[in-house]
Motif scaffolding. Structure first.
Motif, PDB file in Angstrom:
ATOM      1  N   THR A   1      20.468   5.495 -30.425  1.00 37.03           N
ATOM      2  CA  THR A   1      19.556   5.901 -31.496  1.00 37.03           C
ATOM      3  C   THR A   1      19.409   4.757 -32.507  1.00 37.03           C
ATOM      4  N   TYR A   2      18.393   4.860 -33.350  1.00 38.82           N
ATOM      5  CA  TYR A   2      18.175   3.817 -34.350  1.00 38.82           C
ATOM      6  C   TYR A   2      19.346   3.737 -35.319  1.00 38.82           C
ATOM      7  N   SER A   3      19.871   4.876 -35.729  1.00 40.48           N
ATOM      8  CA  SER A   3      21.008   4.874 -36.661  1.00 40.48           C
ATOM      9  C   SER A   3      22.235   4.255 -36.007  1.00 40.48           C
TER      10      SER A   3
ATOM     11  N   CYS B   1      21.710   0.439 -35.880  1.00 40.33           N
ATOM     12  CA  CYS B   1      21.951  -0.187 -37.189  1.00 40.33           C
ATOM     13  C   CYS B   1      23.438  -0.233 -37.523  1.00 40.33           C
TER      14      CYS B   1
ATOM     15  N   LYS C   1      14.761  -3.347 -38.144  1.00 43.30           N
ATOM     16  CA  LYS C   1      13.712  -2.432 -37.661  1.00 43.30           C
ATOM     17  C   LYS C   1      12.831  -3.137 -36.641  1.00 43.30           C
TER      18      LYS C   1
ATOM     19  N   TRP D   1      14.568  -3.264 -33.383  1.00 44.00           N
ATOM     20  CA  TRP D   1      14.587  -1.937 -32.779  1.00 44.00           C
ATOM     21  C   TRP D   1      13.267  -1.639 -32.059  1.00 44.00           C
TER      22      TRP D   1
ATOM     23  N   ASP E   1      13.067  -0.748 -28.096  1.00 43.35           N
ATOM     24  CA  ASP E   1      12.520   0.537 -27.634  1.00 43.35           C
ATOM     25  C   ASP E   1      11.198   0.279 -26.917  1.00 43.35           C
TER      26      ASP E   1
END
Length: 441
Positions: A315-317, A320, A341, A344, A348
């Motif tokens: 996931t993005y979280s 990070c 970002k 990411w 993706d």
């Protein structure tokens, strides 16, 4: 003998006296490591006069010097005597020079000198990396005083962009990202400068102490942007591991010898990926390097990035959080939120908001640095046709005629104990002007 039409360039980290240890013997033959050359005027003056003698003997068209405290010598000398020595002798020999101190009084400095009878200065810019390790760089946009190329219908007063810099020393692996940011900022500045002034394609020469070898991320990043190491080109060395240690240019404070001083060349006919694409590839390369340095396999690395995700995806979280743990975003000079970002969005691939194992393998674990590191957009090699195809343009560029390191032993990967000019070896490259075709992108 160097032809009058050739252009020569020397880069040299002269090693400031305040950092040069003399190692005087004290009691029972022990060395006093606190004894510095700056404490003895006759010592630093003699050494630097010898350095200038060598520079003036070579008579390079362009001289790029780097040294700690070069522009801030008054901090320990009480005056600018040493800087003045360089400026006066170079000036008397026909050079115009520019000096620049490192930001926030950090001590490093640069001096770039250009022969007046070879080039006129069109523009001079200073790059201040207050946000990336307090490093600095100098950009000079110059034009040849006399035509470098002559023909029946035209004489070319060639224009060149020259950059002099001194990158951060890699004290630990977490600084890889800072050094990459410094180089990215230089290339972005050059790109912006060219667009703002609507410049035609011209050779770009990057000089300096890069504090990194041919195996590092900065080297690979520059190669992916079409730059070539002039010394390696002259001696027909490749990017392979077998050729990585055939020459050295520095013995660092740890006693290790390594090749860190480069004169990079980018010609107008070299293929270049979009700058941001190369930067992202380099960052993904650093992420993989740090994961492997932690002895993680590809499956373990995916699990680390996946963190506490309930599904079999990143996931993005979680991404990070992993960047923070790897030190890529957790330090003041690291990546910012927008950079993370941007990475990411590239990771993706299908844009569904998560990165699965296949995307992880393709973008991070198995991605190659560059698809076209050596592609030439010139006669017989253009993408899209021959040199007479629509969209082809003529430009001026350089071929590498010769490149020499001093003393000669360093060209064989050895550091002579009796070499005393600096802890770096000066590198001099001779360029021959050539006409070339390129495709307008």
């Amino acid at each position: 003998m160097i032809s009058e039409r050739c252009v020569s360039c020397t880069t040299f980290n002269i090693f400031a006296p305040i950092y040069k240890r003399l190692g005087e013997k004290v009691g029972r033959g022990n060395l006093d490591q606190s004894c510095r050359e700056s404490q003895y005027r006759a010592y630093w003056q003699s050494r630097n006069q010898s350095i200038i003698d060598r520079l003036l003997g070579d008579r390079s068209s362009i001289i790029c010097l780097q040294a700690r405290s070069l522009s801030l010598l008054e901090v320990w000398l009480g005056n600018e005597e040493l800087v003045g020595m360089y400026e006066k002798r170079l000036g008397d020999a026909g050079y115009i020079s520019f000096k620049l101190a490192r930001t926030n009084n950090r001590g490093d400095g640069l001096l770039t000198a250009v022969r007046r009878d070879h080039f006129r200065i069109i523009n001079y810019r200073e790059l201040l990396f207050n946000d990336f390790g307090d490093r600095v760089a100098q950009l000079l946009h110059v034009e040849s005083v006399v035509p470098l190329l002559q023909g029946p219908n035209s004489n070319i007063h060639a224009q060149i962009i020259i950059v002099n810099t001194h990158l951060l020393f890699p004290h630990d692996s977490s600084l890889c990202i800072v050094r990459l940011q410094q180089v990215y900022k230089i290339l972005l500045y050059i790109e912006t400068y060219q667009k703002e002034h609507n410049l035609s394609p011209m050779p770009i020469v990057l000089c300096g102490d890069w504090n990194g070898s041919k195996r590092g991320h900065v080297y690979k990043f520059l190669r992916s942007q079409g730059f070539v190491s002039s010394y390696d080109t002259a001696h027909h060395y490749t990017d392979s591991d077998a050729d990585c240690h055939k020459w050295v240019s520095h013995r660092n404070h740890r006693g290790n010898i390594c090749g860190v001083d480069f004169i990079w060349l980018l010609n107008p006919n070299m293929y270049r990926k979009p700058l941001r694409t190369s930067w992202s590839e380099a960052v993904f390369g650093i992420i993989k390097y740090l994961l492997q340095a932690a002895s993680l396999t590809n499956d373990d690395a995916f699990a680390f990035l996946k963190a506490d995700s309930l599904g079999d995806y990143i996931t993005y979280s979680g991404f990070c959080r992993a960047l923070h743990q790897l030190g890529i975003t957790s330090q003041p000079d690291g990546l910012g939120p927008e950079d993370a970002k941007d990475l990411w969005f590239q990771a993706d691939i299908d844009g569904n908001g998560v990165v699965n194992y296949e995307e992880f393998m393709k973008l991070i674990w198995s991605r190659k640095w560059s698809e076209h590191p050596n592609e030439i957009l010139g006669p017989g090699n253009e993408r899209g046709g021959s040199a007479t195809s629509i969209g082809k343009h003529q430009a001026f560029g350089f071929s590498v005629k010769d490149a020499v390191l001093f003393p000669p032993e360093v060209e064989k990967g050895m550091w002579p104990e009796d070499y005393s000019l600096s802890d770096h070896a000066p590198l001099t490259v001779v360029f021959s002007p050539v006409r070339m075709s390129y495709s307008q992108s």
